[in-house]
Design an enzyme around this catalytic site. Sequence first.
Site, mmCIF file in Angstrom:
data_model
loop_
_atom_site.group_PDB
_atom_site.id
_atom_site.type_symbol
_atom_site.label_atom_id
_atom_site.label_comp_id
_atom_site.label_asym_id
_atom_site.label_seq_id
_atom_site.Cartn_x
_atom_site.Cartn_y
_atom_site.Cartn_z
ATOM 1 N N TYR A 1 -9.826 -11.400 -7.422
ATOM 2 C CA TYR A 1 -8.912 -11.684 -8.524
ATOM 3 C C TYR A 1 -9.113 -13.089 -9.098
ATOM 4 C CZ TYR A 1 -6.756 -7.619 -6.444
ATOM 5 O OH TYR A 1 -6.547 -6.364 -5.924
ATOM 6 N N ARG B 1 0.846 -1.193 0.000
ATOM 7 C CA ARG B 1 0.000 0.000 0.000
ATOM 8 C C ARG B 1 0.883 1.246 0.000
ATOM 9 N NH1 ARG B 1 -2.235 -3.689 3.504
ATOM 10 N NH2 ARG B 1 -4.375 -4.279 3.017
ATOM 11 N N HIS C 1 -3.340 3.525 -5.867
ATOM 12 C CA HIS C 1 -3.743 2.250 -5.258
ATOM 13 C C HIS C 1 -3.934 1.153 -6.310
ATOM 14 C CE1 HIS C 1 -5.316 -0.319 -2.073
ATOM 15 N NE2 HIS C 1 -6.258 -0.691 -2.921
ATOM 16 N N LYS D 1 -2.240 -1.899 7.355
ATOM 17 C CA LYS D 1 -3.658 -1.585 7.521
ATOM 18 C C LYS D 1 -4.357 -2.588 8.448
ATOM 19 C CE LYS D 1 -7.886 -1.056 4.773
ATOM 20 N NZ LYS D 1 -8.439 -1.109 3.427
ATOM 21 N N ARG E 1 -1.409 -1.611 -6.711
ATOM 22 C CA ARG E 1 -1.591 -2.799 -5.872
ATOM 23 C C ARG E 1 -2.434 -3.835 -6.615
ATOM 24 N NH1 ARG E 1 -1.436 -4.617 -0.551
ATOM 25 N NH2 ARG E 1 -3.405 -5.293 0.356
ATOM 26 N N HIS F 1 -3.195 -9.828 2.787
ATOM 27 C CA HIS F 1 -4.609 -9.943 3.152
ATOM 28 C C HIS F 1 -4.760 -10.944 4.292
ATOM 29 C CE1 HIS F 1 -6.079 -8.668 -1.127
ATOM 30 N NE2 HIS F 1 -5.774 -7.628 -0.375
#
Length: 181
Positions: free
Chosen positions: A161, A39, A126, A64, A129, A152
Amino acid sequence: ARIRFLSEMERKNLLVACKASEWPKLYLLVMMAITTGARQGELLRLRWRDIDLRERRASVAQTKNGEPRILTFPPHVKSELMKQPRPIKSDTLLFGSQRAAGKPFEFRKHWNKAVKYSGIENFRFHDLRHTCASYLAQDGATLLEIADVLGHKQIEVTKRYSHLCVGHKQNLVDRVMGKVK
């Protein structure tokens, strides 16, 4: 959820524009974003002490989702990092401001100019990413591998994806189930 990623031509054009930028670190920042899936905030908080050039890794303490993670990068990014002047203090930000010590460089103006110069439309930082994740998926990475690279915590986030992983799924089914007769 929005998934916008760079085509090969867009990527080439953007990287040419980044290399031509008045800010000499734009190319490195964009390459790190594409190749690590990090990020923006993770990259901007990187300090020189977080970089392990020998192992081609960067340690991200603050993410995050609250979990520290390790970014890995390819040899080309290592070469770009090695071209950068090393500060005396290892706690100096990799992409630090020259005017305000301890704060990241405000690169937005240079980013916008590079995107415009490249002729790319509807693209945010972003989305680099998403570019990383999409390239991984298109090259056969599993959703679990993509989740690991992106950091994640929940696979549900990575499932966006899955439509790009069809070729990998087909190869897997053919390899394993092709023997079933």
